[in-house]
Design a protein around this motif. Sequence first.
Motif, short mmCIF file in Angstrom:
data_model
loop_
_atom_site.label_atom_id
_atom_site.label_comp_id
_atom_site.label_asym_id
_atom_site.label_seq_id
_atom_site.Cartn_x
_atom_site.Cartn_y
_atom_site.Cartn_z
N PRO A 1 5.02 10.64 -7.16
CA PRO A 1 6.03 11.22 -6.26
C PRO A 1 5.51 11.64 -4.90
CG PRO A 1 5.42 12.78 -7.98
CD PRO A 1 4.78 11.48 -8.35
N SER A 2 4.19 11.74 -4.74
CA SER A 2 3.64 12.17 -3.45
C SER A 2 3.56 11.03 -2.44
CB SER A 2 2.24 12.76 -3.64
OG SER A 2 1.33 11.76 -4.11
N VAL A 3 3.89 9.80 -2.85
CA VAL A 3 3.80 8.66 -1.94
C VAL A 3 5.05 7.79 -2.01
CG1 VAL A 3 1.28 8.57 -2.12
CG2 VAL A 3 2.66 7.14 -3.64
N LYS A 4 5.30 7.08 -0.93
CA LYS A 4 6.19 5.93 -0.92
C LYS A 4 5.30 4.69 -0.80
CE LYS A 4 10.15 6.13 -0.44
NZ LYS A 4 11.27 6.16 -1.43
N HIS A 5 5.87 3.51 -0.96
CA HIS A 5 5.10 2.29 -0.81
C HIS A 5 5.67 1.43 0.32
CE1 HIS A 5 2.84 3.14 -4.45
NE2 HIS A 5 2.07 2.10 -4.16
N VAL A 6 4.77 0.75 1.00
CA VAL A 6 5.12 -0.18 2.07
C VAL A 6 4.80 -1.59 1.58
CG1 VAL A 6 4.66 -0.91 4.44
CG2 VAL A 6 4.62 1.53 3.85
N PHE B 1 0.83 -1.20 0.00
CA PHE B 1 0.00 0.00 0.00
C PHE B 1 0.87 1.26 0.00
CE2 PHE B 1 0.69 -1.43 4.34
CZ PHE B 1 1.11 -0.29 5.00
N PRO B 2 0.32 2.38 -0.47
CA PRO B 2 1.07 3.64 -0.46
C PRO B 2 0.86 4.41 0.84
CG PRO B 2 -0.97 3.91 -1.69
CD PRO B 2 -0.95 2.49 -1.19
N VAL B 3 1.85 5.22 1.19
CA VAL B 3 1.75 6.15 2.31
C VAL B 3 2.22 7.52 1.83
CG1 VAL B 3 1.95 4.51 4.22
CG2 VAL B 3 4.02 5.34 3.12
N ALA B 4 1.55 8.55 2.31
CA ALA B 4 1.89 9.91 1.88
C ALA B 4 3.29 10.29 2.36
CB ALA B 4 0.86 10.90 2.41
N VAL B 5 4.03 10.98 1.50
CA VAL B 5 5.37 11.43 1.87
C VAL B 5 5.29 12.50 2.95
CG1 VAL B 5 7.42 12.64 1.03
CG2 VAL B 5 6.40 10.82 -0.35
N TYR C 1 8.35 -3.54 -7.35
CA TYR C 1 8.60 -2.84 -6.09
C TYR C 1 10.07 -3.00 -5.71
CZ TYR C 1 8.93 -2.02 -1.07
OH TYR C 1 9.33 -1.59 0.17
N THR C 2 10.71 -1.88 -5.31
CA THR C 2 12.12 -1.92 -4.92
C THR C 2 12.28 -1.24 -3.57
OG1 THR C 2 12.79 -1.76 -7.24
CG2 THR C 2 14.47 -1.29 -5.56
N PRO C 3 12.75 -1.96 -2.53
CA PRO C 3 12.99 -1.32 -1.24
C PRO C 3 14.05 -0.24 -1.34
CG PRO C 3 13.00 -3.72 -1.05
CD PRO C 3 13.03 -3.40 -2.51
N ASP C 4 13.89 0.80 -0.51
CA ASP C 4 14.90 1.84 -0.46
C ASP C 4 16.22 1.29 0.05
OD1 ASP C 4 13.06 3.69 -1.34
OD2 ASP C 4 12.66 4.53 0.64
N ARG D 1 -4.94 0.45 14.64
CA ARG D 1 -3.97 1.53 14.74
C ARG D 1 -3.95 2.36 13.46
NH1 ARG D 1 0.91 -2.66 16.43
NH2 ARG D 1 -0.07 -3.51 18.33
N THR D 2 -3.86 3.66 13.61
CA THR D 2 -3.60 4.53 12.47
C THR D 2 -2.12 4.45 12.13
OG1 THR D 2 -5.34 6.04 13.21
CG2 THR D 2 -3.79 6.88 11.59
N LEU D 3 -1.82 4.38 10.83
CA LEU D 3 -0.44 4.19 10.37
C LEU D 3 -0.08 5.25 9.36
CD1 LEU D 3 1.14 0.80 9.31
CD2 LEU D 3 1.08 2.68 7.67
N TRP D 4 1.13 5.81 9.46
CA TRP D 4 1.59 6.83 8.51
C TRP D 4 3.11 6.80 8.45
CZ3 TRP D 4 0.21 7.59 13.49
CH2 TRP D 4 1.04 8.34 14.31
N LEU D 5 3.67 7.47 7.45
CA LEU D 5 5.12 7.49 7.25
C LEU D 5 5.77 8.47 8.21
CD1 LEU D 5 7.37 6.36 5.33
CD2 LEU D 5 7.07 8.44 3.97
N ALA D 6 6.82 8.02 8.87
CA ALA D 6 7.54 8.90 9.80
C ALA D 6 8.22 10.03 9.03
CB ALA D 6 8.59 8.09 10.57
N GLU D 7 8.56 11.08 9.78
CA GLU D 7 9.14 12.27 9.17
C GLU D 7 10.45 11.98 8.44
OE1 GLU D 7 6.50 13.30 12.54
OE2 GLU D 7 8.19 11.91 12.29
N ASN D 8 11.21 11.00 8.89
CA ASN D 8 12.48 10.68 8.24
C ASN D 8 12.30 9.86 6.97
OD1 ASN D 8 11.88 8.10 9.17
ND2 ASN D 8 13.54 8.03 10.69
N GLY D 9 11.07 9.39 6.70
CA GLY D 9 10.79 8.63 5.49
C GLY D 9 11.35 7.22 5.48
#
Length: 574
Positions: free
Chosen positions: A253-258, A236-240, A283-286, A345-353
């Motif tokens: 570009p507005s999202v990363k993927h988990v 799934f995608p998460v907002a940057v 899909y390619t992990p960072d 739980r609500t889930l989102w991308l941490a500030e460090n990405g």
Amino acid sequence: MAKNAVSWFTTFCSYFLIGRGVEASQPICKSLQNDQPYRTGYHFQPSRNWMNGPMIYNGIYHLFYQWSTSGSVWGDIVWAHATSTDLVNWIHHKHAIVPSEAFDIEGVWSGSVTFVERKPIIQYTGIIKSNQWNYQVQDMAVPKDLSDPYLIEWVKPVEHNPVIAHIEGINASAFRDPTTAWQGPDGIWRVTIGSKVENDGVAFLFRSDDFITWTKAEQPLHSAKETGMWECPDFFPVAVDGMEGVDTSVMGPSVKHVFKVSLDDTKHDYYTIGTYDHEKDKYTPDEGSIDKDSGLKFDYGKFYASKTFFDNEKNRRVLWGWVTESSSVENDVKKGWAGLQAVPRTLWLAENGKQVKQWPVEEIKQLRTGRVSLPSKVLAGGSVTEVPGLTASQADVDVIFELPKLEDVDIMDPSWVDNPQLLCSSMPASVKGKSGPFGLLALASKNFEEQTAIFFRVFNHQNKYFVFMCSDQSRSSLEESNEKTTYGAFIDFDPEHDKLSLRSLIDHSIVESFGVEGKVVITARVYPKLAIDNEAQLYVFNNGTANVKMSSLEAWSMKKAEIKYLEELKTSDS
């Protein structure tokens, strides 16, 4: 989902165990003993037995979950079904999907829900028996009546099922748990399914333009060496930027993927953060995102077969996970049930990405009552302070500590990062350090014979802080047959911006702990013999040699959630 898994789900990957031959539509809660000290008050749990995907439809949340009709051990699984308007209070309905056709007669295993033209479609793994062995295919089910707010009746179109049959070259006994599908810019649907090739974990990719006829892609969405069978994949995608969730089909570009998998070999969930190339469907992990069991986890404790869904009404991504037992099978049989669901739980991308953060859904606060607040105080080394006036067996606790001075912390061995669980085991709450352990003693008996310690230690390596969080069950129960595993994780901590915070949700036999505003979560299952119901105590402690300042502590007793059955509501209304 593997046969040795035990839990419950909605249209995602979780299980529960309930009672033999008891239909969920019956008011079986009336026959349940209410004096069982380990049954939870506000966690989703069936009335009995052993307990696949979540969704929201027209303002009602639906949880479909794997439920055993054979008792408190895995077997004879169906898709049970419950609904809620707030993710806290639930109504149970009759089973949504049961084995009934040639394409699923040996089992209806986990899967996901996808909205196609605003209509929910369940994809699930069906088990077929052929030539004395069973193999796995992917089936679909649709609501019988979309005007029914509860979507009670589901039908399996015989003319279309299985929608993905056995394919040459795929291990027929390791091909399960379809994800929520997503739609590319080309209008084509994609879904990925967990599997393995030899001992490499694989997420096979399939495409369809009508959600009925599916074609296998030449290359998988993703794979990883020597990780074993991938169960319950989630993609799934998460907002940057920001904490709001996004629909599963959003890309760019507005999202990363988990990408998350549940490892059948270790019974752990791990995830990576990365990039999805929708043209290559790859899909390619960072760089730096570890793609194996030692990588990032949604939860470092008792947590498996997790699944997220996008809540379009509140613009958030919600995570559910199945929490297994730590008691013996014999005791599970005596209890008459096994398994429960973690608090959503609500889930989102941490500030460090580089990782995600999690926090209990806001609705859980409606159960808070009887607020207790302790003033800021310095906790001297070796001190224990009781949190009074609280129902400590069913509570929500939020405490913030101030980081000690750098010169007052222990020196860190860099090798500890490789196995934080082992570090927690070798340095439990009873082992004194300079800066820690300090934290909470939950479900503790009056004389501390029993206690579940959730704590921090702070280390220094080359003038940089390292915060370690541990959930120590080694003294959680006088019952010797219980599993008392300790769990630990290092937290990426920024002393200029992060608070050294700890929030714990305590509910009789489960303790869910959120460290540093949800950067690390650890769930424990514990079964004290003394610290039960009103005999349970809660303490804040510091077993280090250096003083630690507790900036604040707020705690609430928690009311019980309402778990009802539709037939009971109909009876009361009449």
